[in-house]
Scaffold this active site. Sequence first.
Site, PDB file in Angstrom:
ATOM      1  N   GLY A 134       0.814  -1.203   0.000  1.00  0.00           N
ATOM      2  CA  GLY A 134       0.000   0.000   0.000  1.00  0.00           C
ATOM      3  C   GLY A 134       0.853   1.261   0.000  1.00  0.00           C
ATOM      4  O   GLY A 134       2.009   1.258   0.423  1.00  0.00           O
ATOM      5  N   ASP A 159      -1.379  -8.477   1.038  1.00  0.00           N
ATOM      6  CA  ASP A 159      -0.152  -8.580   0.241  1.00  0.00           C
ATOM      7  C   ASP A 159       0.157 -10.038  -0.100  1.00  0.00           C
ATOM      8  O   ASP A 159       0.520 -10.366  -1.239  1.00  0.00           O
ATOM      9  CB  ASP A 159       1.021  -7.956   1.002  1.00  0.00           C
ATOM     10  CG  ASP A 159       0.936  -6.436   1.056  1.00  0.00           C
ATOM     11  OD1 ASP A 159       0.101  -5.874   0.329  1.00  0.00           O
ATOM     12  OD2 ASP A 159       1.700  -5.826   1.823  1.00  0.00           O
ATOM     13  N   HIS A 166       0.171   0.825   9.465  1.00  0.00           N
ATOM     14  CA  HIS A 166      -1.080   1.224   8.834  1.00  0.00           C
ATOM     15  C   HIS A 166      -2.003   1.948   9.808  1.00  0.00           C
ATOM     16  O   HIS A 166      -3.205   2.057   9.568  1.00  0.00           O
ATOM     17  CB  HIS A 166      -1.803   0.001   8.264  1.00  0.00           C
ATOM     18  CG  HIS A 166      -0.996  -0.738   7.257  1.00  0.00           C
ATOM     19  ND1 HIS A 166      -0.498  -1.997   7.484  1.00  0.00           N
ATOM     20  CD2 HIS A 166      -0.572  -0.375   6.029  1.00  0.00           C
ATOM     21  CE1 HIS A 166       0.178  -2.393   6.424  1.00  0.00           C
ATOM     22  NE2 HIS A 166       0.158  -1.426   5.532  1.00  0.00           N
ATOM     23  N   ASP A 198      14.494  47.901  29.728  1.00  0.00           N
ATOM     24  CA  ASP A 198      15.686  47.377  30.401  1.00  0.00           C
ATOM     25  C   ASP A 198      16.991  48.012  29.942  1.00  0.00           C
ATOM     26  O   ASP A 198      18.067  47.556  30.326  1.00  0.00           O
ATOM     27  CB  ASP A 198      15.776  45.857  30.207  1.00  0.00           C
ATOM     28  CG  ASP A 198      16.018  45.459  28.757  1.00  0.00           C
ATOM     29  OD1 ASP A 198      15.934  46.340  27.867  1.00  0.00           O
ATOM     30  OD2 ASP A 198      16.302  44.272  28.514  1.00  0.00           O
ATOM     31  N   SER A 250      20.812  42.508  22.813  1.00  0.00           N
ATOM     32  CA  SER A 250      21.536  43.009  21.641  1.00  0.00           C
ATOM     33  C   SER A 250      22.441  44.186  21.993  1.00  0.00           C
ATOM     34  O   SER A 250      23.523  44.352  21.399  1.00  0.00           O
ATOM     35  CB  SER A 250      20.544  43.416  20.556  1.00  0.00           C
ATOM     36  OG  SER A 250      19.632  44.391  21.043  1.00  0.00           O
ATOM     37  N   ASP A 300      15.628  58.096  21.977  1.00  0.00           N
ATOM     38  CA  ASP A 300      16.034  56.697  22.012  1.00  0.00           C
ATOM     39  C   ASP A 300      16.888  56.448  23.250  1.00  0.00           C
ATOM     40  O   ASP A 300      17.866  57.171  23.498  1.00  0.00           O
ATOM     41  CB  ASP A 300      16.836  56.335  20.753  1.00  0.00           C
ATOM     42  CG  ASP A 300      17.307  54.894  20.785  1.00  0.00           C
ATOM     43  OD1 ASP A 300      16.482  53.997  20.615  1.00  0.00           O
ATOM     44  OD2 ASP A 300      18.510  54.682  21.017  1.00  0.00           O
TER      45      ASP A 300
END
Length: 556
Positions: free
Chosen positions: A57, A113, A218, A386, A430, A530
């Site tokens: 199958g 089968d 199956h 932060d 970052s 900023d």
Amino acid sequence: MKRFLNTRETIVNEALDGLLSSSGGKDLARLDGYPHIKVVVRKDWDKRRVAVVSGGGAGHEPAHAGFVGRGMLAGAISGDIFASPSVDAVLACILAVTGDPGCLLVVKNYTGDRLNFGLAAEKAKRLGYEVEMVIVSDDVALPDAARPRGIAGTLFVHKIAGHLAEAGWDLETVKAAAQDAAGAVHSLGVSLSTCTIPGQRPQARLGEREAELGLGIHGEPGATVIEPGSVKNIVDLMVERLSAKLPAGKSKLGVLINNLGSVPPMEMGVIANEVVGSRLGRRIELVFGPAPLMTSLDMNGFSLSLIELSDRRREALLSPVGPIAWVPGVRLEPQTILPLPDVARAASFKGSPDERTAAVVQHVCDVLVQHETELNALDAKVGDGDTGTTFATAARTVLDELIASALPLAHPDQLCLAIGELLGRTVGGSSGVLMSIFFTAAGTGMERSKSWLAAFENGIEAVLRYGGAKTGDRTMLDALVPAVDALKQGSIGAAATAAQQGADATAGMKKARAGRASYVPAANLVGVKDPGATAVALAFLAAADAAQMQRSELTG
């Protein structure tokens, strides 16, 4: 459940056509008779050799059509999803690839089968063809099962029979080797969820803390429901069940680690690590996978297949083949561990005194610490609040080293490098990385030029290159770049003034193009400086104040 398909009725045919199209057209072909006859064969097949044929199958891709090619299958027959192919389809494949040496059918032990392949074999024999069949029953899920299922271990039989057929052995020899291999293969599967047949609703057979051990390919229920726990627990349980089927002794083993459909590669890596580290690890010589080889659509599970090795099987399993779906076996070797480079030595600095430099460093750090709350409040309006803590943490780290007399104050290049190393190791986010990049590149520039201006220009160039921002994007660069440009006048005071003006200008920038502020609505930024640029301006102003105090002391 969402699926990438056109229609449920055409998915198998379209998938087979996709396989043929992506094979480059050199190796594979399909027999006419679509959609009812779904047979893939080798285009270069030489009928003067025994043809090894298998199938079943659909839904187990890349099995079975994916293993048609040099050194494996001469042809493969596909039924619909999880359905045995028809007798006519199997017979068509036999007739297409079989010459005088005959054909070997490798069949998984499922009723459909066995019946369809068996009847096709009998019909082919009536037409004068030599056809033999080997049934694979490698599943150990049910110890007392009269007819164990054939699952992923069948691929070992494909490989061994295909190798001998390619080498020109006769049908009797190929069948005997395949039958022998089938008796030496033992497999067991486990899954955290059942599979979902395209076009049908997913079944919710298992709870959040349940897994099925000993299930077929199956979607049928497993032999038992277990609480999976860790991967180690699962693998240990599977190894225990598989070991019970192995003959006594210390014969070497090959293991096939098969992804049943949707286990992520990272998790398959963890599984492989546990398998080779299990109590059978010392006996495992060859590893195949981890890879999706005989899947069950999207089943979130895996299976392990063990085969006892002999010289003949080892040679057959390691021989090269054409199908790229087959994952070549590798010999299990100890991991290679290389010495870790001496990062600590490369980043070690010897403290040296310099009162004037110490005074500047002290004052800059003190100012940043003093303004922590103010900068956090400013950042709360445009970011995550932060920035003040980030710069204050950096300042405290440098102050600790200053107090410990660990900074190379007498050597500007080493001082920049040391500060860069400290910030990279202790300051997150970052901003911390960008400051570390700036000072590290500045140290390199200072070492070459002996100039603070050239050093800072080198630092800015590195931040621009790695950070992706530029002036006007509403970041610390809007204060840093003007300040360094002003240093060309030779005055730290001019640099401080330029930094302050640059920071003030960010309040009038309507949009941020980098940093966390770029995710904030433009209306929130109006009139707000900023915070990173403000921190840079504070640092330059503090440096200018320290320099002015030193000049006053000298003139006084």
